[in-house]
Design a protein around this motif. Structure first.
Motif, PDB file in Angstrom:
ATOM      1  N   ALA A 169       0.821  -1.211   0.000  1.00  0.00           N
ATOM      2  CA  ALA A 169       0.000   0.000   0.000  1.00  0.00           C
ATOM      3  C   ALA A 169       0.860   1.268   0.000  1.00  0.00           C
ATOM      4  O   ALA A 169       0.385   2.348   0.314  1.00  0.00           O
ATOM      5  N   ILE A 170       2.141   1.121  -0.320  1.00  0.00           N
ATOM      6  CA  ILE A 170       3.042   2.280  -0.431  1.00  0.00           C
ATOM      7  C   ILE A 170       3.685   2.206  -1.818  1.00  0.00           C
ATOM      8  O   ILE A 170       4.533   1.351  -2.063  1.00  0.00           O
ATOM      9  N   TYR A 171       3.240   3.068  -2.734  1.00  0.00           N
ATOM     10  CA  TYR A 171       3.680   2.914  -4.120  1.00  0.00           C
ATOM     11  C   TYR A 171       3.780   4.259  -4.833  1.00  0.00           C
ATOM     12  O   TYR A 171       3.351   5.288  -4.320  1.00  0.00           O
ATOM     13  N   PHE A 172       4.343   4.201  -6.036  1.00  0.00           N
ATOM     14  CA  PHE A 172       4.489   5.408  -6.853  1.00  0.00           C
ATOM     15  C   PHE A 172       3.224   5.662  -7.671  1.00  0.00           C
ATOM     16  O   PHE A 172       2.555   4.724  -8.123  1.00  0.00           O
ATOM     17  N   LEU A 173       2.911   6.938  -7.853  1.00  0.00           N
ATOM     18  CA  LEU A 173       1.851   7.368  -8.762  1.00  0.00           C
ATOM     19  C   LEU A 173       2.435   8.418  -9.701  1.00  0.00           C
ATOM     20  O   LEU A 173       3.226   9.270  -9.258  1.00  0.00           O
ATOM     21  N   CYS A 174       2.043   8.378 -10.968  1.00  0.00           N
ATOM     22  CA  CYS A 174       2.477   9.426 -11.892  1.00  0.00           C
ATOM     23  C   CYS A 174       1.733  10.722 -11.526  1.00  0.00           C
ATOM     24  O   CYS A 174       0.708  10.679 -10.841  1.00  0.00           O
ATOM     25  N   PRO A 175       2.224  11.899 -11.971  1.00  0.00           N
ATOM     26  CA  PRO A 175       1.586  13.167 -11.590  1.00  0.00           C
ATOM     27  C   PRO A 175       0.094  13.206 -11.949  1.00  0.00           C
ATOM     28  O   PRO A 175      -0.717  13.713 -11.173  1.00  0.00           O
ATOM     29  N   ASP A 176      -0.297  12.636 -13.090  1.00  0.00           N
ATOM     30  CA  ASP A 176      -1.716  12.658 -13.487  1.00  0.00           C
ATOM     31  C   ASP A 176      -2.580  11.871 -12.506  1.00  0.00           C
ATOM     32  O   ASP A 176      -3.646  12.317 -12.108  1.00  0.00           O
ATOM     33  N   CYS A 177      -2.123  10.699 -12.112  1.00  0.00           N
ATOM     34  CA  CYS A 177      -2.927   9.858 -11.217  1.00  0.00           C
ATOM     35  C   CYS A 177      -2.928  10.386  -9.777  1.00  0.00           C
ATOM     36  O   CYS A 177      -3.804  10.045  -8.992  1.00  0.00           O
ATOM     37  N   ALA A 178      -1.931  11.208  -9.436  1.00  0.00           N
ATOM     38  CA  ALA A 178      -1.861  11.745  -8.069  1.00  0.00           C
ATOM     39  C   ALA A 178      -2.614  13.072  -7.950  1.00  0.00           C
ATOM     40  O   ALA A 178      -2.795  13.589  -6.852  1.00  0.00           O
ATOM     41  N   ARG A 179      -3.076  13.590  -9.108  1.00  0.00           N
ATOM     42  CA  ARG A 179      -3.581  14.972  -9.173  1.00  0.00           C
ATOM     43  C   ARG A 179      -4.622  15.309  -8.123  1.00  0.00           C
ATOM     44  O   ARG A 179      -4.551  16.323  -7.469  1.00  0.00           O
ATOM     45  N   ASN A 180      -5.637  14.448  -7.960  1.00  0.00           N
ATOM     46  CA  ASN A 180      -6.739  14.825  -7.068  1.00  0.00           C
ATOM     47  C   ASN A 180      -6.648  14.207  -5.670  1.00  0.00           C
ATOM     48  O   ASN A 180      -7.590  14.264  -4.905  1.00  0.00           O
ATOM     49  N   LEU A 181      -5.507  13.634  -5.377  1.00  0.00           N
ATOM     50  CA  LEU A 181      -5.325  13.057  -4.050  1.00  0.00           C
ATOM     51  C   LEU A 181      -4.488  14.021  -3.224  1.00  0.00           C
ATOM     52  O   LEU A 181      -3.588  14.656  -3.747  1.00  0.00           O
ATOM     53  N   THR A 182      -4.766  14.153  -1.958  1.00  0.00           N
ATOM     54  CA  THR A 182      -3.966  15.081  -1.152  1.00  0.00           C
ATOM     55  C   THR A 182      -3.408  14.425   0.103  1.00  0.00           C
ATOM     56  O   THR A 182      -2.201  14.293   0.257  1.00  0.00           O
ATOM     57  N   ASP A 183      -4.290  13.962   0.969  1.00  0.00           N
ATOM     58  CA  ASP A 183      -3.878  13.511   2.302  1.00  0.00           C
ATOM     59  C   ASP A 183      -2.837  12.401   2.304  1.00  0.00           C
ATOM     60  O   ASP A 183      -1.877  12.451   3.048  1.00  0.00           O
ATOM     61  N   ALA A 184      -3.057  11.394   1.454  1.00  0.00           N
ATOM     62  CA  ALA A 184      -2.195  10.210   1.515  1.00  0.00           C
ATOM     63  C   ALA A 184      -1.061  10.284   0.498  1.00  0.00           C
ATOM     64  O   ALA A 184      -0.337   9.324   0.327  1.00  0.00           O
ATOM     65  N   VAL A 185      -0.929  11.438  -0.174  1.00  0.00           N
ATOM     66  CA  VAL A 185       0.068  11.552  -1.224  1.00  0.00           C
ATOM     67  C   VAL A 185       1.204  12.468  -0.789  1.00  0.00           C
ATOM     68  O   VAL A 185       0.974  13.529  -0.216  1.00  0.00           O
ATOM     69  N   TYR A 186       2.406  12.024  -1.080  1.00  0.00           N
ATOM     70  CA  TYR A 186       3.613  12.758  -0.696  1.00  0.00           C
ATOM     71  C   TYR A 186       4.423  13.059  -1.949  1.00  0.00           C
ATOM     72  O   TYR A 186       4.500  12.220  -2.857  1.00  0.00           O
ATOM     73  N   THR A 187       5.039  14.242  -1.994  1.00  0.00           N
ATOM     74  CA  THR A 187       5.959  14.515  -3.103  1.00  0.00           C
ATOM     75  C   THR A 187       7.168  13.604  -2.920  1.00  0.00           C
ATOM     76  O   THR A 187       7.396  13.046  -1.837  1.00  0.00           O
ATOM     77  N   LEU A 188       7.949  13.511  -3.978  1.00  0.00           N
ATOM     78  CA  LEU A 188       9.136  12.667  -3.923  1.00  0.00           C
ATOM     79  C   LEU A 188      10.065  13.093  -2.775  1.00  0.00           C
ATOM     80  O   LEU A 188      10.592  12.253  -2.038  1.00  0.00           O
ATOM     81  N   GLN A 189      10.238  14.398  -2.639  1.00  0.00           N
ATOM     82  CA  GLN A 189      11.107  14.923  -1.565  1.00  0.00           C
ATOM     83  C   GLN A 189      10.564  14.563  -0.188  1.00  0.00           C
ATOM     84  O   GLN A 189      11.306  14.161   0.696  1.00  0.00           O
ATOM     85  N   GLU A 190       9.235  14.747  -0.024  1.00  0.00           N
ATOM     86  CA  GLU A 190       8.615  14.434   1.278  1.00  0.00           C
ATOM     87  C   GLU A 190       8.775  12.948   1.606  1.00  0.00           C
ATOM     88  O   GLU A 190       9.120  12.578   2.726  1.00  0.00           O
ATOM     89  N   ALA A 191       8.526  12.104   0.600  1.00  0.00           N
ATOM     90  CA  ALA A 191       8.618  10.657   0.830  1.00  0.00           C
ATOM     91  C   ALA A 191      10.061  10.232   1.084  1.00  0.00           C
ATOM     92  O   ALA A 191      10.324   9.348   1.900  1.00  0.00           O
ATOM     93  N   GLN A 192      11.008  10.881   0.412  1.00  0.00           N
ATOM     94  CA  GLN A 192      12.412  10.529   0.636  1.00  0.00           C
ATOM     95  C   GLN A 192      12.834  10.926   2.053  1.00  0.00           C
ATOM     96  O   GLN A 192      13.563  10.202   2.730  1.00  0.00           O
ATOM     97  N   CYS A 193      12.320  12.061   2.489  1.00  0.00           N
ATOM     98  CA  CYS A 193      12.609  12.521   3.849  1.00  0.00           C
ATOM     99  C   CYS A 193      12.055  11.517   4.877  1.00  0.00           C
ATOM    100  O   CYS A 193      12.745  11.137   5.828  1.00  0.00           O
ATOM    101  N   ILE A 194      10.831  11.039   4.651  1.00  0.00           N
ATOM    102  CA  ILE A 194      10.227  10.039   5.546  1.00  0.00           C
ATOM    103  C   ILE A 194      11.067   8.759   5.537  1.00  0.00           C
ATOM    104  O   ILE A 194      11.391   8.197   6.592  1.00  0.00           O
ATOM    105  N   GLY A 195      11.449   8.313   4.356  1.00  0.00           N
ATOM    106  CA  GLY A 195      12.244   7.082   4.230  1.00  0.00           C
ATOM    107  C   GLY A 195      13.576   7.199   4.952  1.00  0.00           C
ATOM    108  O   GLY A 195      13.989   6.293   5.677  1.00  0.00           O
ATOM    109  N   GLN A 196      14.245   8.314   4.769  1.00  0.00           N
ATOM    110  CA  GLN A 196      15.568   8.472   5.394  1.00  0.00           C
ATOM    111  C   GLN A 196      15.454   8.536   6.916  1.00  0.00           C
ATOM    112  O   GLN A 196      16.304   8.005   7.626  1.00  0.00           O
ATOM    113  N   MET A 197      14.400   9.184   7.407  1.00  0.00           N
ATOM    114  CA  MET A 197      14.229   9.252   8.872  1.00  0.00           C
ATOM    115  C   MET A 197      13.831   7.886   9.432  1.00  0.00           C
ATOM    116  O   MET A 197      14.271   7.483  10.502  1.00  0.00           O
TER     117      MET A 197
END
Ligand SMILES: [Zn+2]
Length: 217
Positions: A169-197
């Motif tokens: 349940a943790i996967y990549f979405l292209c910009p078009d498919c992520a367009r209307n999602l907000t709460d559960a979607v992270y930018t690449l930078q945000e997700a990388q920050c979460i992963g590194q921490m």
């Protein structure tokens, strides 16, 4: 970067999969064995086999869902011994697979190099390819993918190891498919920050248990 969003994402991930808390409560032999498995992955980029490690310690690590045993060898988050939809490579070793999108984004930190990542948009299947460095602060391209993280209910959390539950349940979405999602979607930078921490404790363990000459294999 939305720092509060990143903080909540990290908290949710640690709640669903308290890997650091589980390892830090274990005795030294377990922590040392775990670190040896991680080191094998980091320097060889292929799955170690069970015979290299003390049997009881390995059983404990599997029970903690810190290590995943399969016919392909031992996986250790973020590295998957089994093939997944996320492939990572860095020129020096053969390509390997990440357990999930957030795990993949943490791998440059361990390899300390630029990593070539190949996956697919989970919704439409379009190919995703990116080169990722260990630094989170590099600007994202406009066509950069997003990362979707769906957190689990308590039952799913306890019934499955993370690799067959949470990670799916943790996967990549292209910009078009992520367009209307907000709460559960992270930018690449945000997700990388979460992963590194999330995986930062592993780099601490690698320093706490340096490689011993007799374990050079
Ligand atoms: Zn898509």
């Amino acid at each position: 970067m939305r720092l509060d969003h990143v903080e909540r994402g990290l908290e949710n991930l640690q709640r669903d999969f308290p890997l650091q808390a589980r390892i830090s409560n274990e005795p030294e032999l377990i922590q040392r064995t775990y670190t040896q498995i991680l080191r094998f992955w980091i320097f060889r980029s292929n799955p170690p086999s069970a015979q290299h490690f003390p049997e009881a310690a390995l059983r404990r690590l599997i029970a903690l869902d810190a290590v995943v045993s399969s016919a392909e060898g031992l996986g250790a988050y973020p590295f998957s011994a089994k093939e997944t939809s996320i492939r990572v490579a860095h020129g020096k070793h053969r390509p390997t697979f990440a357990m999930c999108a957030v795990d993949a984004l943490a791998i440059p930190l361990f390899w300390k190099s630029l990593v070539r990542l190949e996956s697919r948009c989970h919704a439409c299947g379009v190919g995703i390819e990116l080169d990722l460095g260990p630094c989170v602060d590099s600007p994202c391209a406009v066509d950069a993918p997003f990362v979707f993280m769906h957190f689990l209910n308590r039952q799913t959390r306890t019934e499955h190891p993370a690799c067959s539950g949470l990670c799916t349940a943790i996967y990549f979405l292209c910009p078009d498919c992520a367009r209307n999602l907000t709460d559960a979607v992270y930018t690449l930078q945000e997700a990388q920050c979460i992963g590194q921490m999330f995986f930062a404790f592993q780099t601490t363990l690698l320093q706490a248990f340096p490689e011993r000459p007799e374990n050079g294999s």
